[in-house]
Design an enzyme around this catalytic site. Structure first.
Site, PDB file in Angstrom:
ATOM      1  N   HIS A   1       0.923  -1.141   0.123  1.00 56.16           N
ATOM      2  CA  HIS A   1       0.052   0.157  -0.133  1.00 56.16           C
ATOM      3  C   HIS A   1       1.016   1.327   0.045  1.00 56.16           C
ATOM      4  CE1 HIS A   1       0.893   0.523   4.207  1.00 56.16           C
ATOM      5  NE2 HIS A   1       0.761  -0.715   4.509  1.00 56.16           N
TER       6      HIS A   1
HETATM    7  P1  TYD Z   1      -1.051  -2.525   7.786  1.00 50.81           P
HETATM    8  O1  TYD Z   1      -0.757  -1.151   7.991  1.00 50.81           O
HETATM    9  O2  TYD Z   1      -1.980  -3.034   6.570  1.00 50.81           O
HETATM   10  O3  TYD Z   1       0.158  -3.629   7.954  1.00 50.81           O
HETATM   11  P2  TYD Z   1       1.285  -3.709   6.891  1.00 50.81           P
HETATM   12  O4  TYD Z   1       1.350  -2.392   6.116  1.00 50.81           O
HETATM   13  O5  TYD Z   1       2.420  -3.849   7.903  1.00 50.81           O
HETATM   14  O6  TYD Z   1       1.114  -4.813   6.039  1.00 50.81           O
HETATM   15  O7  TYD Z   1      -1.931  -2.762   9.160  1.00 50.81           O
HETATM   16  C1  TYD Z   1      -2.425  -4.259   9.679  1.00 50.81           C
HETATM   17  C2  TYD Z   1      -3.491  -3.986  10.574  1.00 50.81           C
HETATM   18  O8  TYD Z   1      -3.211  -3.213  11.630  1.00 50.81           O
HETATM   19  C3  TYD Z   1      -4.766  -3.308   9.909  1.00 50.81           C
HETATM   20  O9  TYD Z   1      -6.097  -3.863  10.162  1.00 50.81           O
HETATM   21  C4  TYD Z   1      -4.810  -2.257  10.595  1.00 50.81           C
HETATM   22  C5  TYD Z   1      -4.092  -2.093  11.889  1.00 50.81           C
HETATM   23  N1  TYD Z   1      -3.176  -0.903  12.250  1.00 50.81           N
HETATM   24  C6  TYD Z   1      -3.547  -0.221  13.546  1.00 50.81           C
HETATM   25  O10 TYD Z   1      -4.957  -0.410  13.802  1.00 50.81           O
HETATM   26  N2  TYD Z   1      -3.101   0.901  13.700  1.00 50.81           N
HETATM   27  C7  TYD Z   1      -1.509   1.210  12.957  1.00 50.81           C
HETATM   28  O11 TYD Z   1      -1.301   2.181  13.640  1.00 50.81           O
HETATM   29  C8  TYD Z   1      -1.326   0.321  12.234  1.00 50.81           C
HETATM   30  C9  TYD Z   1      -0.064   0.554  11.597  1.00 50.81           C
HETATM   31  C10 TYD Z   1      -2.112  -0.735  11.886  1.00 50.81           C
END
Ligand code: TYD
Length: 136
Positions: A51
Site C-alpha cells: 500500500h
Molecule cells: P497494515 O498497515 O495494513 O500493515 P502492513 O502495512 O504492515 O502490512 O496494518 C495491519 C492491520 O493493523 C490493519 O488491520 C490496521 C491495523 N493497524 C492499526 O490499527 N493501527 C496502526 O497504527 C497500524 C499501522 C495498523
C-alpha cells in the site's frame, strides 16, 4: 516537508557494555513522531505492506534481523535491505511499499508522522498509479 526516500544513519554510541542508538524527531528524522508500531513473528515467505499513504511519512528500522523494503514512487522501484539497528529508511508520503524476506526473529520498528487513519491508505495499486499520473 518534501524529502526523498533515503537511508538515514542514526547516532551510534559504541560501548563495551553494549551499543546504543537514538532517534529524535526533526533531528535524526524529518518529521514529528505521532505513532510507533512494530512488526514481529513474521512467518517465512510472508509479505507485508502492499500500500501507499496519502499523507503519512514513515521511518523504518530493523531493530533485529533483516528484511527488504521495496519502494515504488510510480516511476521506479528500489529495494532497500535493512539489517542493522543503527540506520533506517525514510519513506515519504505517496510511495508504494512492500516488505519481504523477513529473517527469523526479525523485528521492524515503524515510526509514523500521523495518527492511525484507515482513510490515509491507498491499497489499490491501479488507484496509486492513477494518482501519480494525475500529479505529473
Ligand atoms: P497494515 O498497515 O495494513 O500493515 P502492513 O502495512 O504492515 O502490512 O496494518 C495491519 C492491520 O493493523 C490493519 O488491520 C490496521 C491495523 N493497524 C492499526 O490499527 N493501527 C496502526 O497504527 C497500524 C499501522 C495498523
Amino acid at each position: 516537508m518534501k524529502e526523498k526516500q533515503t537511508i538515514i544513519q542514526l547516532p551510534k554510541f559504541l560501548d563495551a557494555r553494549g551499543n546504543l542508538s537514538v532517534i529524535e524527531e526533526f533531528k535524526d528524522i524529518p518529521f514529528q513522531i505521532q505513532r510507533s508500531h512494530w512488526i514481529y513473528d513474521v512467518p517465512g515467505g510472508e509479505v507485508r505492506g502492499g500500500h501507499a499513504y496519502k499523507k503519512t511519512e514513515e521511518f523504518i528500522v530493523a531493530l533485529s534481523g533483516s528484511f527488504d523494503v521495496i519502494l515504488d514512487d510510480g516511476k521506479e522501484c528500489k529495494t532497500f535491505l535493512l539489517n542493522r539497528s543503527y540506520y533506517g529508511l525514510y519513506v515519504p508520503a505517496g510511495v508504494w511499499r512492500e516488505m519481504e524476506n523477513f529473517s527469523t526473529n526479525s523485528l521492524a520498528l515503524v515510526l509514523s508522522s500521523t495518527k492511525y487513519d484507515a482513510n490515509d491508505y491507498i491499497r489499490d495499486y491501479e488507484e496509486f498509479k492513477a494518482l501519480k499520473n494525475e500529479k505529473e
